[in-house]
Design a protein around this motif. Sequence first.
Motif, mmCIF file in Angstrom:
data_model
loop_
_atom_site.group_PDB
_atom_site.id
_atom_site.type_symbol
_atom_site.label_atom_id
_atom_site.label_comp_id
_atom_site.label_asym_id
_atom_site.label_seq_id
_atom_site.Cartn_x
_atom_site.Cartn_y
_atom_site.Cartn_z
ATOM 1 N N VAL A 34 0.831 -1.330 -0.076
ATOM 2 C CA VAL A 34 -0.140 0.161 0.162
ATOM 3 C C VAL A 34 1.080 1.214 0.110
ATOM 4 O O VAL A 34 1.771 1.620 0.980
ATOM 5 N N ILE A 35 0.771 1.961 -1.050
ATOM 6 C CA ILE A 35 1.555 3.088 -1.193
ATOM 7 C C ILE A 35 0.821 4.496 -0.763
ATOM 8 O O ILE A 35 -0.314 4.656 -1.067
ATOM 9 N N THR A 36 1.384 5.270 0.185
ATOM 10 C CA THR A 36 0.787 6.521 0.500
ATOM 11 C C THR A 36 1.186 7.806 -0.094
ATOM 12 O O THR A 36 2.567 7.848 -0.339
ATOM 13 N N CYS A 37 0.452 8.452 -1.192
ATOM 14 C CA CYS A 37 1.054 9.662 -1.767
ATOM 15 C C CYS A 37 1.555 10.511 -0.916
ATOM 16 O O CYS A 37 0.923 10.924 0.031
ATOM 17 N N GLY B 290 -1.712 12.168 0.304
ATOM 18 C CA GLY B 290 -2.073 11.280 1.485
ATOM 19 C C GLY B 290 -2.911 10.269 0.823
ATOM 20 O O GLY B 290 -3.450 9.446 1.631
ATOM 21 N N ALA B 291 -3.326 9.946 -0.350
ATOM 22 C CA ALA B 291 -4.340 9.200 -0.947
ATOM 23 C C ALA B 291 -3.665 7.591 -0.686
ATOM 24 O O ALA B 291 -2.240 7.686 -0.897
ATOM 25 N N GLN B 292 -4.109 6.650 -0.630
ATOM 26 C CA GLN B 292 -3.894 5.158 -0.551
ATOM 27 C C GLN B 292 -3.840 4.495 -1.828
ATOM 28 O O GLN B 292 -4.964 4.700 -2.436
ATOM 29 N N ILE B 293 -2.699 4.062 -2.276
ATOM 30 C CA ILE B 293 -2.595 3.260 -3.573
ATOM 31 C C ILE B 293 -2.143 1.817 -3.508
ATOM 32 O O ILE B 293 -1.201 1.454 -2.707
ATOM 33 N N GLN B 294 -3.016 0.789 -3.501
ATOM 34 C CA GLN B 294 -2.434 -0.634 -3.700
ATOM 35 C C GLN B 294 -2.104 -1.218 -4.895
ATOM 36 O O GLN B 294 -2.726 -0.930 -5.824
ATOM 37 N N ALA B 295 -0.921 -1.717 -4.868
ATOM 38 C CA ALA B 295 -0.248 -2.191 -5.976
ATOM 39 C C ALA B 295 0.719 -3.342 -5.835
ATOM 40 O O ALA B 295 1.160 -3.480 -4.554
ATOM 41 N N ARG B 296 1.177 -3.937 -7.005
ATOM 42 C CA ARG B 296 1.952 -5.004 -6.834
ATOM 43 C C ARG B 296 3.587 -4.667 -7.424
ATOM 44 O O ARG B 296 3.381 -3.988 -8.589
#
Length: 143
Positions: free
Chosen positions: A129-132, A136-142
Motif C-alpha cells: 500500500v503506497i501513501t501519496c 495522502g491517498a492510498q494506492i494498492q499495487a504490486r
Amino acid sequence: MGFFQRIGGAMARFMYGRNGWDQLNQALFRGYLVLWAAELVLFFLKRGMAVRVLESVLFFLMIVILFRSFSKNLSRRRTENQKWVNWYCGLKNRSAGARARHADKEHKYFTCKDCKTICRVPVGKGKIVITCPKCGAQIQART
C-alpha cells in the motif's frame, strides 16, 4: 562606413520596437520547412490537389510568421511566445521523465489518481500500500 554596414543599421532601426524572431516563430518556420518538403514530394508524385492545399497552408503560415515578426504589439506577442515555451518545455520534460522512468529497472512508478503525483517504489516488494506524499491517498499495487 561600408554598404553592408549601412544596410545592417537600417534594418536594426526598422526592427526597433518590433517583435522579431522568437521561439514560436522559429517553431512555425521549422513547420513551414517540413510542409514545404512534403509539398515538393507531392509535386513530384503529381498529386495536384494535395499540392494546392499545402500551398494554401504554406501561404497562411508565412503570413502568420511575417505578421508576428513585424508586429509592434510586443506584450501580446510575448504572451503568445511564453505560452508556446511553457507548453513545449512541459512536453520535453514529460518526455525526458518518461524515458528516465522507463530506463530505471530498480524502481516501479505509480501515479496517484487524486493529484497525479508520480510515486516511486522499489521493485520486488510484493503487494504493498503506497501513501501519496502529496495528498495522502492510498494506492494498492504490486511491485
